[in-house]
Each structure stands twice: as C-alpha cells, then as structure tokens.
Design an enzyme around this catalytic site. Structure first.
Site, PDB file in Angstrom:
ATOM      1  N   ASN A   1       1.060  -0.957  -0.127  1.00  0.00           N
ATOM      2  CA  ASN A   1       0.018  -0.055   0.054  1.00  0.00           C
ATOM      3  C   ASN A   1       0.828   1.140   0.293  1.00  0.00           C
ATOM      4  O   ASN A   1       0.780   1.897  -0.999  1.00  0.00           O
ATOM      5  CB  ASN A   1      -0.574  -0.325   1.524  1.00  0.00           C
ATOM      6  CG  ASN A   1      -1.803   1.377   1.148  1.00  0.00           C
ATOM      7  OD1 ASN A   1      -1.952   1.953   0.347  1.00  0.00           O
ATOM      8  ND2 ASN A   1      -3.331   1.065   2.044  1.00  0.00           N
ATOM      9  N   ASP A   2       2.083   1.565   1.027  1.00  0.00           N
ATOM     10  CA  ASP A   2       1.968   2.612   1.500  1.00  0.00           C
ATOM     11  C   ASP A   2       3.719   2.680   0.493  1.00  0.00           C
ATOM     12  O   ASP A   2       4.122   4.227  -0.184  1.00  0.00           O
ATOM     13  CB  ASP A   2       3.179   2.736   2.411  1.00  0.00           C
ATOM     14  CG  ASP A   2       1.602   2.265   3.931  1.00  0.00           C
ATOM     15  OD1 ASP A   2       1.118   3.081   4.101  1.00  0.00           O
ATOM     16  OD2 ASP A   2       2.356   2.280   4.458  1.00  0.00           O
ATOM     17  N   VAL A   3       4.122   2.075  -0.229  1.00  0.00           N
ATOM     18  CA  VAL A   3       5.033   1.266  -1.073  1.00  0.00           C
ATOM     19  C   VAL A   3       4.490   1.983  -2.749  1.00  0.00           C
ATOM     20  O   VAL A   3       5.529   1.815  -3.845  1.00  0.00           O
ATOM     21  CB  VAL A   3       6.061   0.602  -1.062  1.00  0.00           C
ATOM     22  CG1 VAL A   3       6.954   0.246  -0.092  1.00  0.00           C
ATOM     23  CG2 VAL A   3       5.199  -0.512  -1.564  1.00  0.00           C
TER      24      VAL A   3
ATOM     25  N   ALA B   1       1.352   3.196   7.887  1.00  0.00           N
ATOM     26  CA  ALA B   1       1.419   4.742   7.971  1.00  0.00           C
ATOM     27  C   ALA B   1       0.202   5.224   8.044  1.00  0.00           C
ATOM     28  O   ALA B   1       0.640   6.409   8.082  1.00  0.00           O
ATOM     29  CB  ALA B   1       1.898   4.821   6.566  1.00  0.00           C
TER      30      ALA B   1
END
Length: 484
Positions: A411-413, A453
């Site tokens: 997700n965050d990456v 995050a």
C-alpha cells in the site's frame, strides 16, 4: 549477538592467551563473511553458515579460557537458551519475523544491562579496578555507556515489538514537547555518566548514579520509539540492531573480550549503515527518524481514511484474462502477502504466466513489509528466481512499458501521495510508479483499511485500477485456477 555478551562474562583479569586471540580474530573474520553473504539472497545460506561457525568458535574459546564462572552453570544456561531458541524458531511464522527480531534485540539490550550491573557490583571479578580497589575511570565510562545503550535498546525494542505485533497502534503517539524531553533526558544521561567517571568513589557507593542512568535510559528508549510511525518501522528495526551491537562492544571493552568488541562493532556499524541506506531510499533524514516521529504530526492528524470514492471491483477471472493477454507483468508484494502466506501461490501464478509467454518481474521496495529484506526472504522461501527480483531504482522506469502492475498486499510503497501530498506522513518517500502502468490489479482484503502509515491511496480509484477484494492467498489461487 547476545551470546557474546553472556560468554564475555567468563573473561578474567588475566591476559588472554595468544591462541585465544587468534581464535577470536578468526571468529571476527567469519562474522564479516556472514555479513557479506547476507547481502544477497543467493549467498544468504553461506552467510548464515559462516555466522554460526563464528559464534561456535567465539563461545568455545571463551569457555575454554574461563577461570571464574562455573562451567556447569554456563552449560545449563546455553542448553536452556538453545531449547527456547529452537522452539521459537520452529513455531514462529514468517509473518511474525519482524516482531521476533525486535524481541531478540530487546534481549540483547537487557543482557548488556545485566552484565554491566554485574561488573559494577563486583568489579574485582572483572579485573577493572585500580590498586585502591576503585573502578578504573575508563571502565566507568564504558560501564555507563554500555548500560545506557543496552537499556535504550531493551525498552525501544519492546515498543517496536508491541507495534509490529499489533499489540500497540502503529500510528505515532506524540507527546507534547517530546523533542525537548528526549534531548534533556539524553543530556542528563551523559552528564550522569561523566559525574560517575570522575566520582571519588567509583564502586557501589555511587549506586544512585548507575541506577539513575539505567532508569533514565529505559525511559528514553520508550520515548524515542513511541512517536515513530509505521512508515519508518523498518528503519527502527535496523536502528535497534545497531544499538544492540554498540551495547555489546561497550561491554566488550569493560570485560576485555575482543570477540565482543569485534562482533559488537560489526553489528553496530552494519546496522547503522543499513539504517542510513534505508533512510536515503525513503528520502528520510536519519537524524529526524532517530529523533522520533518524522511526519508524526500529519500522520496523527490525517491518519484516517478519506471519504469513500467510486472504485472498480473485479474477479479472479477478470484478472486471469488480462494477465494472460499481457506481454509484461510486474508484481509488487507487500506485508499483506506475508500475512496471507501467499508467496507460494504467487510463484505458481508467475510460473503459469511464463509458460504462456508472459514476462514476469518482481519489484521490491526497500521498506516493504515490517523489516529490511522481508519480501526478499518470503520470495526466496517460495523459490522465486533471484534474477526476477528487482529493487525500486532498477525497475521503476519500466512501469511505463508494463501491461499489468499486480499489487498484492502493498500500500504505502505504491501510494502517489508520497510524490504529491506535502501533508502526507510518507511525503518524499520514493514509491513505485504503478500509475504509469496500462492496467493495475490491487489485491486487498477490503476498502475499509489503510496502509501501515495510516493514509488512503489514490491508486484504488484510478481509471486503470481494478480492486480484487479478498484474502491474498485465496485470490491468487483462484487466479491460477482461472489461468489453467
């Protein structure tokens, strides 16, 4: 490297034999070879083997040269520790590896504190006293630093363990005036170490200083890690690894054990270098991360998902059709793949696609998962060929020529907010340019959650994105059936 801390307690004030020094040097060489081997999945087995040889060599050498500790007691401690280690290693799931590493770091820090306090209470047994029976000034400094670093490592690792295991929220916990509190506590610790070093009574008589140093260090460990959010947690893991090494090195100087000094310095420096490399890969400032809570204010303020927007939802059959029609597919794995244990099914899907003439590559972000190299370990476990796995800087330019970006549990990456939203806690972190791919399939359990995050992801709502809402392993297995 807690073995060296415990083993070092057996060193005496007598000079170490020449053969023992050579044995410690050989152990250090094996540790260097271990670190070198662990730098690549292809040589990681050899790296682990070299590390084990170095450990055995260092422990046996210390046991043979001891003349204080009871060999039976040491043997019992090694046996019990070995039983616990084997039991944990056999039962622990790969998804729990990050918190296991954090837990082990806490034990290393605690061992450094215990050994330091033992040396302070009985300095004569450790050969660190002068003619008057007082602890040498240099040894006082080493004791203070070793205990302080060990205590920080212990308490910080406990918080990291709680965050990684889900027992504590991964969101930053921000205290008012935390930077002033942290800086003041660190200055106080250094001041007390200095006061202890020049004290006329360096033994147990100045107990309040050592006790105060220990308590303050335990406190600062909690305070430093609590405000650090999930996006920075892989850096925290490697940073705590570095702390544990420096704690071991400090105790090595106190105990006169060269194996501890060598091993601690290797662990401390390699952990610090890895932390720096990861911060650079995330476009983070190393100082801001270790100070606690980079981007914490925005994470706390904007951590909730935004109002739901329209998105496209597809099925395994939809994904299978588009995948087998593609010429090039890039797979981006994340922690969700680890939780679902989907790496073997993913490799089977990739093998099926390759049989149909599709080019398949894997894209690994430096901070994917919860610890450095987490995704590499999982893919290696599934026997994914090393030459199909690429780091961010080596593959990011290829998304513009990619037919399908297949995101599984990440997700965050892949969140474009890192490039566009200055209020985002992940702003500035390099991410995969999946938005440039012709088609995106995004496997996610539901639309209700957000990444570690704590921020929403615009990729969910892009025109070329199809959400595959399901358990990752189950969805990939259904795709494989549809491909067949």
């Amino acid at each position: 490297m807690s073995f060296s801390i415990l083993a070092g307690a057996a060193d005496s004030a007598t000079a170490t034999p020449a053969w023992a020094m050579l044995a410690y040097l050989a152990a250090g060489v094996f540790f260097i070879l271990a670190l070198r081997g662990l730098s690549s999945p292809a040589t990681s087995r050899a790296g682990n083997r070299n590390g084990m040889i170095g450990m055995v060599l260092a422990v046996v050498t210390t046991l043979v040269t001891h003349d204080i500790a009871n060999i039976v007691e040491i043997g019992i401690a090694i046996f019990l520790g070995g039983i616990i280690g084997v039991t944990v290693a056999r039962k622990i799931a790969m998804t729990s590896m990050p918190e296991l590493v954090a837990g082990f770091h806490s034990l290393v820090g605690l061992a450094a504190v215990v050994v330091g306090l033992a040396a302070w209470l009985n300095p004569g047994a450790f050969g660190i006293t002068d003619a008057a029976g007082q602890i040498l000034m240099v040894s006082r400094i080493e004791l203070g630093l070793g205990i302080a670093i060990g205590a920080i490592t212990f308490s910080g690792s406990v918080i990291a363990f709680l965050k990684l295991s889900g027992r504590m929220s991964g969101s930053p916990i921000l205290l008012p005036g935390r930077h002033i509190i942290n800086l003041g506590t660190l200055v106080a610790i250094l001041g007390m170490i200095g006061a202890y070093a020049v004290s006329p009574d360096g033994g147990a008589g100045e107990g309040w200083l050592i006790i105060a140093i220990t308590i303050a260090a335990f406190l600062i460990g909690f305070l430093l890690i609590i405000p650090i959010g999930g996006a920075d947690m892989p850096v925290v893991v490697s940073m705590l690894n570095s702390y544990s090494g420096w704690a071991a090195a400090a105790m090595g100087f106190t105990l006169g054990n060269s194996a501890m000094i060598i091993t601690g310095a290797l662990v401390g420096s390699s952990g610090a270098i890895l932390s720096y490399i990861m911060c650079k890969a995330m476009n983070r400032s190393f100082i801001s991360v270790i100070a606690g809570g980079f981007g914490g204010e925005s994470a706390a303020a904007g951590g909730e998902p935004r109002e739901q927007r329209p998105y496209k939802q597809g099925s395994a059959e939809d994904a299978a059709y588009m995948l087998e029609q593609a010429e090039k597919v890039i797979i981006i794995p994340g922690y969700g793949m680890a939780v679902a244990q989907a790496q073997h099914a993913l490799r089977e899907m990739a093998d099926t696609l390759k049989e149909k003439g599709v080019e398949v590559k894997y894209a690994i972000h430096p901070v994917a998962g919860r610890m450095p190299g987490h995704m590499n370990v999982l893919l290696a476990e599934a026997n994914v060929p090393y030459d199909e796995v690429f780091e961010l800087e080596d593959i990011n330019s290829e998304f513009a020529q990619t037919d399908v970006a297949f995101i599984i549990g990440a997700n965050d990456v892949v969140n474009p907010a890192a490039k566009t939203d200055k209020s985002s806690p992940i702003y500035g972190m390099p991410v995969f340019d999946v938005d440039k791919a012709k088609q995106v399939f995004f496997i996610k359990r539901s639309m209700g959650g957000v990444g570690y995050a704590g921020v929403d992801n615009d990729v969910f709502y892009m025109n070329q994105t199809v959400m595959l809402l399901s358990d990752a392993k189950k969805m990939v297995e259904e795709i494989v059936k549809a491909l067949d």
